[in-house]
Design a protein around this motif. Structure first.
Motif, PDB file in Angstrom:
ATOM      1  N   LYS A   1      27.268  28.480  -9.323  1.00 21.78           N
ATOM      2  CA  LYS A   1      27.019  27.048  -9.528  1.00 21.78           C
ATOM      3  C   LYS A   1      25.532  26.739  -9.444  1.00 21.78           C
ATOM      4  CE  LYS A   1      31.538  25.608  -7.892  1.00 21.78           C
ATOM      5  NZ  LYS A   1      32.303  25.053  -6.777  1.00 21.78           N
ATOM      6  N   LEU A   2      24.864  27.330  -8.480  1.00 22.44           N
ATOM      7  CA  LEU A   2      23.433  27.103  -8.316  1.00 22.44           C
ATOM      8  C   LEU A   2      22.669  27.528  -9.562  1.00 22.44           C
ATOM      9  CD1 LEU A   2      21.019  26.365  -6.430  1.00 22.44           C
ATOM     10  CD2 LEU A   2      21.030  28.763  -5.732  1.00 22.44           C
ATOM     11  N   PHE A   3      22.953  28.728 -10.062  1.00 25.72           N
ATOM     12  CA  PHE A   3      22.204  29.270 -11.189  1.00 25.72           C
ATOM     13  C   PHE A   3      22.709  28.786 -12.552  1.00 25.72           C
ATOM     14  CE2 PHE A   3      21.409  32.563  -7.868  1.00 25.72           C
ATOM     15  CZ  PHE A   3      20.082  32.226  -7.660  1.00 25.72           C
ATOM     16  N   SER A   4      23.804  28.038 -12.572  1.00 26.46           N
ATOM     17  CA  SER A   4      24.251  27.453 -13.836  1.00 26.46           C
ATOM     18  C   SER A   4      23.466  26.182 -14.166  1.00 26.46           C
ATOM     19  CB  SER A   4      25.753  27.152 -13.795  1.00 26.46           C
ATOM     20  OG  SER A   4      26.008  26.085 -12.897  1.00 26.46           O
ATOM     21  N   ASP A   5      22.718  25.684 -13.210  1.00 26.45           N
ATOM     22  CA  ASP A   5      21.928  24.470 -13.396  1.00 26.45           C
ATOM     23  C   ASP A   5      20.647  24.803 -14.181  1.00 26.45           C
ATOM     24  OD1 ASP A   5      19.661  22.610 -12.580  1.00 26.45           O
ATOM     25  OD2 ASP A   5      21.388  21.539 -11.737  1.00 26.45           O
ATOM     26  N   GLU A   6      20.534  24.234 -15.377  1.00 32.53           N
ATOM     27  CA  GLU A   6      19.398  24.526 -16.258  1.00 32.53           C
ATOM     28  C   GLU A   6      18.062  24.144 -15.619  1.00 32.53           C
ATOM     29  OE1 GLU A   6      17.798  23.392 -20.735  1.00 32.53           O
ATOM     30  OE2 GLU A   6      19.820  22.813 -20.134  1.00 32.53           O
ATOM     31  N   ASP A   7      18.030  22.996 -14.940  1.00 31.73           N
ATOM     32  CA  ASP A   7      16.795  22.551 -14.288  1.00 31.73           C
ATOM     33  C   ASP A   7      16.399  23.518 -13.179  1.00 31.73           C
ATOM     34  OD1 ASP A   7      14.638  20.579 -13.850  1.00 31.73           O
ATOM     35  OD2 ASP A   7      15.698  20.229 -11.942  1.00 31.73           O
ATOM     36  N   MET A   8      17.357  23.998 -12.420  1.00 26.90           N
ATOM     37  CA  MET A   8      17.065  24.960 -11.350  1.00 26.90           C
ATOM     38  C   MET A   8      16.484  26.243 -11.939  1.00 26.90           C
ATOM     39  SD  MET A   8      16.775  26.158  -8.334  1.00 26.90           S
ATOM     40  CE  MET A   8      17.413  24.839  -7.344  1.00 26.90           C
ATOM     41  N   ARG A   9      17.068  26.753 -13.007  1.00 26.92           N
ATOM     42  CA  ARG A   9      16.543  27.975 -13.629  1.00 26.92           C
ATOM     43  C   ARG A   9      15.110  27.755 -14.117  1.00 26.92           C
ATOM     44  NH1 ARG A   9      21.554  27.704 -16.230  1.00 26.92           N
ATOM     45  NH2 ARG A   9      20.507  27.289 -18.217  1.00 26.92           N
ATOM     46  N   ARG A  10      14.838  26.607 -14.705  1.00 26.36           N
ATOM     47  CA  ARG A  10      13.496  26.285 -15.194  1.00 26.36           C
ATOM     48  C   ARG A  10      12.504  26.264 -14.030  1.00 26.36           C
ATOM     49  NH1 ARG A  10      10.758  22.122 -14.691  1.00 26.36           N
ATOM     50  NH2 ARG A  10      12.502  20.764 -14.175  1.00 26.36           N
ATOM     51  N   ARG A  11      12.879  25.599 -12.937  1.00 28.72           N
ATOM     52  CA  ARG A  11      11.980  25.514 -11.780  1.00 28.72           C
ATOM     53  C   ARG A  11      11.767  26.887 -11.137  1.00 28.72           C
ATOM     54  NH1 ARG A  11      13.729  20.807  -7.970  1.00 28.72           N
ATOM     55  NH2 ARG A  11      15.564  22.114  -7.915  1.00 28.72           N
ATOM     56  N   LEU A  12      12.801  27.714 -11.090  1.00 30.15           N
ATOM     57  CA  LEU A  12      12.640  29.072 -10.556  1.00 30.15           C
ATOM     58  C   LEU A  12      11.645  29.862 -11.404  1.00 30.15           C
ATOM     59  CD1 LEU A  12      16.368  29.887  -9.719  1.00 30.15           C
ATOM     60  CD2 LEU A  12      14.508  29.657  -8.052  1.00 30.15           C
ATOM     61  N   ARG A  13      11.743  29.719 -12.707  1.00 31.05           N
ATOM     62  CA  ARG A  13      10.849  30.461 -13.605  1.00 31.05           C
ATOM     63  C   ARG A  13       9.414  29.951 -13.529  1.00 31.05           C
ATOM     64  NH1 ARG A  13      15.851  30.694 -17.114  1.00 31.05           N
ATOM     65  NH2 ARG A  13      16.420  32.903 -16.937  1.00 31.05           N
ATOM     66  N   GLN A  14       9.223  28.711 -13.145  1.00 33.04           N
ATOM     67  CA  GLN A  14       7.875  28.149 -13.040  1.00 33.04           C
ATOM     68  C   GLN A  14       7.223  28.427 -11.690  1.00 33.04           C
ATOM     69  OE1 GLN A  14       8.615  24.011 -13.896  1.00 33.04           O
ATOM     70  NE2 GLN A  14       8.418  24.310 -16.104  1.00 33.04           N
ATOM     71  N   THR A  15       7.962  28.929 -10.738  1.00 34.24           N
ATOM     72  CA  THR A  15       7.458  29.170  -9.395  1.00 34.24           C
ATOM     73  C   THR A  15       6.905  30.584  -9.302  1.00 34.24           C
ATOM     74  OG1 THR A  15       9.103  27.626  -8.547  1.00 34.24           O
ATOM     75  CG2 THR A  15       8.091  29.107  -6.955  1.00 34.24           C
ATOM     76  N   ASP A  16       5.670  30.691  -8.789  1.00 37.16           N
ATOM     77  CA  ASP A  16       4.970  31.970  -8.864  1.00 37.16           C
ATOM     78  C   ASP A  16       4.638  32.655  -7.542  1.00 37.16           C
ATOM     79  OD1 ASP A  16       4.953  32.044 -11.650  1.00 37.16           O
ATOM     80  OD2 ASP A  16       3.153  30.808 -11.753  1.00 37.16           O
ATOM     81  N   THR A  17       5.110  32.118  -6.414  1.00 36.52           N
ATOM     82  CA  THR A  17       4.832  32.793  -5.146  1.00 36.52           C
ATOM     83  C   THR A  17       6.136  32.961  -4.375  1.00 36.52           C
ATOM     84  OG1 THR A  17       4.446  30.792  -3.830  1.00 36.52           O
ATOM     85  CG2 THR A  17       2.528  31.738  -5.003  1.00 36.52           C
ATOM     86  N   ASN A  18       6.190  33.994  -3.546  1.00 40.29           N
ATOM     87  CA  ASN A  18       7.381  34.238  -2.738  1.00 40.29           C
ATOM     88  C   ASN A  18       7.716  33.048  -1.836  1.00 40.29           C
ATOM     89  OD1 ASN A  18       7.323  36.745  -3.946  1.00 40.29           O
ATOM     90  ND2 ASN A  18       6.748  37.855  -2.113  1.00 40.29           N
ATOM     91  N   PRO A  19       6.737  32.486  -1.079  1.00 40.57           N
ATOM     92  CA  PRO A  19       7.079  31.355  -0.209  1.00 40.57           C
ATOM     93  C   PRO A  19       7.577  30.130  -0.978  1.00 40.57           C
ATOM     94  CG  PRO A  19       4.973  32.309   0.457  1.00 40.57           C
ATOM     95  CD  PRO A  19       5.357  32.944  -0.843  1.00 40.57           C
ATOM     96  N   ALA A  20       6.955  29.823  -2.108  1.00 44.24           N
ATOM     97  CA  ALA A  20       7.382  28.661  -2.898  1.00 44.24           C
ATOM     98  C   ALA A  20       8.774  28.885  -3.477  1.00 44.24           C
ATOM     99  CB  ALA A  20       6.371  28.373  -4.008  1.00 44.24           C
ATOM    100  N   LEU A  21       9.063  30.101  -3.882  1.00 45.93           N
ATOM    101  CA  LEU A  21      10.385  30.416  -4.418  1.00 45.93           C
ATOM    102  C   LEU A  21      11.451  30.305  -3.325  1.00 45.93           C
ATOM    103  CD1 LEU A  21      11.499  31.169  -7.181  1.00 45.93           C
ATOM    104  CD2 LEU A  21      11.287  33.548  -6.550  1.00 45.93           C
ATOM    105  N   PHE A  22      11.139  30.811  -2.128  1.00 45.88           N
ATOM    106  CA  PHE A  22      12.075  30.678  -1.017  1.00 45.88           C
ATOM    107  C   PHE A  22      12.316  29.200  -0.700  1.00 45.88           C
ATOM    108  CE2 PHE A  22      13.089  30.153   3.480  1.00 45.88           C
ATOM    109  CZ  PHE A  22      14.262  30.893   3.552  1.00 45.88           C
TER     110      PHE A  22
END
Length: 173
Positions: free
Chosen positions: A134-155
């Motif tokens: 459910k979490l990864f089916s969200d298009e906006d979430m996938r976009r934001r994950l792909r735009q995040t470039d550091t381990n702490p920000a991704l966590f």
């Protein structure tokens, strides 16, 4: 966390019950599905000495033989049960370049959440997989994950995410 839904009491797991900041990796070179699974197996065994990297790798590969865990839209959730695993353990990897994962939509994968669960945790395993899907089916979430470039920000992004399907709505109060 327990949530009361009418007459039913549900166990709701939060993603931070599974991952830690040191198990979120950005910019990993992929190469291939096998190489990613092999890297993870060694990585998790170094972080959790009770786990054997050979067993983890063998079980992940065996699970992939049953059918790809590539769920589409560039996301895969490889998972398996492990004998010396005491609780659900996950690692989120954002690859530098996409790899073929035999996904259901044929798209290569760059977002991978690898999940290990105890051998006896069948129901927990299914609930956790459903939450992640459910979490990864969200298009906006996938976009934001792909735009995040550091381990702490991704966590931080993952730890504050709540799958939209788990939020109350008019259909599901």
């Amino acid at each position: 966390m327990r949530v009361n839904c009418g007459h039913q009491l549900l166990l709701v797991m939060h993603i931070t019950d599974i991952i830690t900041p040191d198990r979120v990796l950005v910019g990993l070179a992929g190469g291939s599905k096998k190489r990613v699974l092999e890297f993870f197996s060694k990585f998790i065994a170094q972080n959790m000495p009770s786990l054997d990297s050979g067993e983890v790798f063998a079980n992940l590969v065996a699970r992939e033989r049953l059918g790809s865990t590539g769920i589409g839209h560039g996301v895969a959730i490889p998972h398996c049960r492990i004998s010396h695993c005491q609780h659900a353990v996950g690692t989120f990897i954002k690859l530098r370049e996409r790899v073929d994962f035999d996904s259901i939509d044929g798209d290569p994968v760059d977002l991978i959440f690898i999940l290990l669960v105890p051998e006896h945790a069948c129901e927990e395993h299914l609930h956790t997989l459903a939450m992640l899907a459910k979490l990864f089916s969200d298009e906006d979430m996938r976009r934001r994950l792909r735009q995040t470039d550091t381990n702490p920000a991704l966590f931080e992004l993952l730890s504050t995410a709540i799958p939209a399907a788990m939020l109350p709505s008019e259909d599901n109060p």
